[in-house]
Design an enzyme around this catalytic site. Structure first.
Site, mmCIF file in Angstrom:
data_model
loop_
_atom_site.group_PDB
_atom_site.id
_atom_site.type_symbol
_atom_site.label_atom_id
_atom_site.label_comp_id
_atom_site.label_asym_id
_atom_site.label_seq_id
_atom_site.Cartn_x
_atom_site.Cartn_y
_atom_site.Cartn_z
ATOM 1 N N HIS A 85 -3.086 -1.720 -4.554
ATOM 2 C CA HIS A 85 -4.649 -1.683 -4.476
ATOM 3 C C HIS A 85 -5.065 -0.465 -4.382
ATOM 4 O O HIS A 85 -4.268 0.547 -3.763
ATOM 5 C CB HIS A 85 -5.163 -2.674 -3.422
ATOM 6 C CG HIS A 85 -4.672 -2.086 -1.872
ATOM 7 N ND1 HIS A 85 -5.701 -2.061 -0.986
ATOM 8 C CD2 HIS A 85 -3.610 -1.778 -1.314
ATOM 9 C CE1 HIS A 85 -5.066 -1.431 -0.013
ATOM 10 N NE2 HIS A 85 -3.849 -1.624 -0.183
ATOM 11 N N SER A 143 0.701 -1.140 -0.152
ATOM 12 C CA SER A 143 0.110 0.219 -0.238
ATOM 13 C C SER A 143 0.792 1.248 -0.093
ATOM 14 O O SER A 143 1.632 1.480 -1.030
ATOM 15 C CB SER A 143 -0.893 -0.073 1.226
ATOM 16 O OG SER A 143 -1.688 -1.372 1.551
#
Lengths: 281, 75
Positions: free
Chosen positions: A184, A161
């Site tokens: 993501h 992330s």
């Protein structure tokens, strides 16, 4: 306050409570004893009644508990600073104590000090993080990217992330063959009041991350967005889990390697930097 | 504030209610101001964050967040 780089060694000594050792009281003492001011004197705290013999033993036990070993080998003065980004990146909100966190309010002045300290010639960033606060992560990434000294990053375990922009913020990045990076979308949890505005806000947040990553690595924006929205890779989300060599293939990370390669690259960059400085002078 | 993490939000935010019980205190060691978390019933505390304006203090491993400090009664 004058500051000596010799304190930078990895040796961390725990000094036992000092009330029985008048010879070790501040200001001469190098230990961790706090002398609270009169008005801050602890109230209702039983003074520690530890005999001197036990003090040595308890320091030993403490170092085993904290470091998993009795003593840490002391190193010669190092010209590089190792910054480890672990656990959650803690930002504007303190996280509950079960989280291991990297605190950005400590790292940012630390990066200022690294830039300022003439004894530090290079920065090694080691990452094993699950992500965290977007703004704190981007702040750290921007600070590392704008540092004038050579910096190399190494992703071990995971750099997920918001760890992705931090991993690519260095001059040269490495990833361990088994390490992974999850790409993501940024999510909003909880109550969503205005769908359109919330969506646009998130879109902007997302764009900040994407533009930082694409401008600091060789990955193309199209490829990065594709990885981010891929279906069928992650159980709870859309996105991709990029493992070691794959990260290099996509151009996200520069090379697969470990600590030896990272150190070698950093030393090369430091030498190059020195030569450049010599030419300028 | 947006958390961008692979950890599920419910795991990150677990025990959030217990956070208000933590006692924070300001203290000063060798001229460096810091916020510490008192460990109840002991003379120990843990460094939470520094309030120093000198960036070099943040490089000092003695002042890293999480380091235990000991209070001693004033002589």
């Amino acid at each position: 306050m004058s500051f000596d780089i010799q304190q930078f060694g990895v040796k961390r000594t725990q000094i036992p409570p000092l009330q029985n050792r008048p010879d070790l009281r501040p200001p001469m003492n190098p230990g961790l004893a706090a002398g609270p001011r009169e008005e801050e004197a602890p109230q209702g705290d039983p003074p520690q009644q530890e005999p001197q013999g036990d003090a040595k033993k308890s320091a030993l036990i403490e170092s085993i508990q904290q470091l998993g070993q009795t003593s840490v080998a002391s190193s010669p003065d190092s010209n590089i600073h190792c910054l480890s980004i672990i656990g959650q990146i803690e930002g504007h909100m303190a996280m509950p104590p079960q989280n291991k966190t990297t605190k950005y309010e400590h790292l940012i002045p630390q990066l200022v000090a690294i830039e300022q300290n003439p004894k530090i010639e290079g920065l090694l960033v080691i990452l094993n993080t699950v992500g965290g606060d977007v703004e704190a992560g981007l702040a750290i990434a921007e600070m590392i990217a704008s540092l004038s000294k050579p910096k190399v990053s190494l992703v071990l375990g995971g750099g997920h992330s918001i760890g992705v922009p931090i991993a690519v913020s260095s001059d040269y990045s490495f990833i361990a063959p088994t390490a992974t990076m999850t790409i993501h979308p940024v999510r909003l949890t909880g109550l969503v009041i205005n769908v359109v505005e919330s969506f646009e806000y998130l879109q902007k947040m997302q764009d900040r991350v994407v533009s930082f990553v694409t401008s600091h690595s060789n990955i193309e924006e199209k490829v990065f967005r594709e990885l981010m929205l891929k279906v069928g890779e992650l159980t709870r989300d859309v996105g991709t889990n990029v493992v070691g060599t794959k990260a290099v293939e996509y151009g996200l990370i520069d090379e697969v390697g470990g600590i030896a390669q990272a150190m070698q690259k950093l030393n090369e960059l430091i030498q190059e930097n020195k030569q450049k400085e010599n030419i300028l002078q | 504030m947006i958390i961008y993490s692979v950890m599920p939000m419910e795991l990150i935010m677990e025990n959030m209610e217990g956070m208000s019980d933590i006692q924070y205190e300001e203290t000063e060691i060798d001229g460096v101001k810091m916020v510490v978390e008192r460990t109840p019933q002991t003379s120990e505390a843990k460094i939470v964050r520094l309030l120093s304006l000198n960036p070099q203090d943040y490089l000092n491993p003695r002042f890293a967040p999480g380091t235990t400090i000991y209070f001693r009664p004033n002589a």
